[in-house]
Design an enzyme around this catalytic site. Sequence first.
Site, mmCIF file in Angstrom:
data_model
loop_
_atom_site.group_PDB
_atom_site.id
_atom_site.type_symbol
_atom_site.label_atom_id
_atom_site.label_comp_id
_atom_site.label_asym_id
_atom_site.label_seq_id
_atom_site.Cartn_x
_atom_site.Cartn_y
_atom_site.Cartn_z
ATOM 1 N N HIS A 324 0.837 -1.195 0.000
ATOM 2 C CA HIS A 324 0.000 0.000 0.000
ATOM 3 C C HIS A 324 0.873 1.246 0.000
ATOM 4 C CE1 HIS A 324 -2.187 3.245 2.273
ATOM 5 N NE2 HIS A 324 -3.023 3.001 1.281
ATOM 6 N N GLU A 344 2.078 1.367 -6.194
ATOM 7 C CA GLU A 344 0.916 2.232 -6.167
ATOM 8 C C GLU A 344 1.363 3.696 -6.232
ATOM 9 O OE1 GLU A 344 -3.251 2.564 -3.660
ATOM 10 O OE2 GLU A 344 -1.472 1.817 -2.615
#
Length: 409
Positions: A324, A344
Amino acid sequence: MRITQIDVHSLVEPTNGSPRDWWSTTPLDVLYDPRVSHLDRRQPGAERAGVISNVVVQVHTDEGFTGVGNVGVGSPAAATVIEHHLAPLVLGRDPFDLESLWQTMYRHTLSIGRKGVAVEALSAIDIALWDILGKATGQPVYNLLGGRTRTAIRAYASQCYAREDLDALAAEARGYVEQGFTAIKMRFGYGPGDGRRGMARNRELVATVREAIGTDVELAAEAYMGWDEIYAIAMIRMVEDLGLAWVEEPVLPDRIDAYARIRRSVSTPISGGEHEFTLQGFHQLLQAGAVDIVQPDVNRMGGITEARKVWALAEAHGLRVVPHGNQAHNAHLIMASFSSPLIEIFPDDGVRPGYKLHHEFFDGEPRAKAGWVETSDRPGLGIELNHDAIERYRAAELTLRADASGALA
């Protein structure tokens, strides 16, 4: 070399003052009357102007090396944990003793931690220690983790929140493709409380983005813990013909059994782990067969020292790791592993919640160019504190040192 000082900066969440025209499913949805508009519901950590949402640390040594790290977003109490529990354990120690330092911080906070803010706080210190190690050895952190596995990392644009204006959503998604991204993650907007109409609206959201970007671009979608098991299975089946790369965090993180049943019931890959902690937590997640893609939040789950073990665990299970966030610590872990195909990237435009502000706090954080991220070869993490931004957002500051007896000065 010895650790001589720890600075802790507690930073507030800003706001641009404009009304929000976007939203996502969240675990808070169940608390609202279904008749309340999603635009009037609170989004965790995304619009709390003036509230502390980021804690940044600097760890200093007697040889002049300084490392930086930060706590996972939403943990203002981490500053207190660092001051009262962790700093006295770390000051005076050799920063190269990473494993010993990690275990010391973790075991001393078992009674108040194991998961949550105590582990988040030690994560920031651990990341800063790896930054020091890289600077002290003259190496980028990825070289300390195994070296380069590629020249650049493919990125996915992570935004595309739910909107009433589907034309605006489609234009946003097309914009990311035009910037060179070959993968995008969007957000679902509706959950169990919205009934069949909400399911149809979720499908409409996904179909809008899919039509806008075409079939050659990967598309993932996040539910951010806003569903239950029965709804998740039905909803995922309803969009499987649209070819999602994964559905992220369909249910609450402790519902590992539900994750596993959802995964067995659909053909779309299931991802999770953003809100999991430590090697033991990920061991339980993987042993249950709960996810296809592992998504640790490194500055929440235990820092780089613990994350490298989770990467190895996932590799042993034959699973991909897509952490993440797009901070430097993630880029270094990804660069050193063949198990991590993507990073990401939160686009600079549009939504501006606390989890995107690290680009302002640190100079040198990863940026995508034509859909790819190149990692710095500077020693350490390759980032430095932006003191102007820290001053602009600072709510409180701690400077922690030890006296001759080892007590905080």
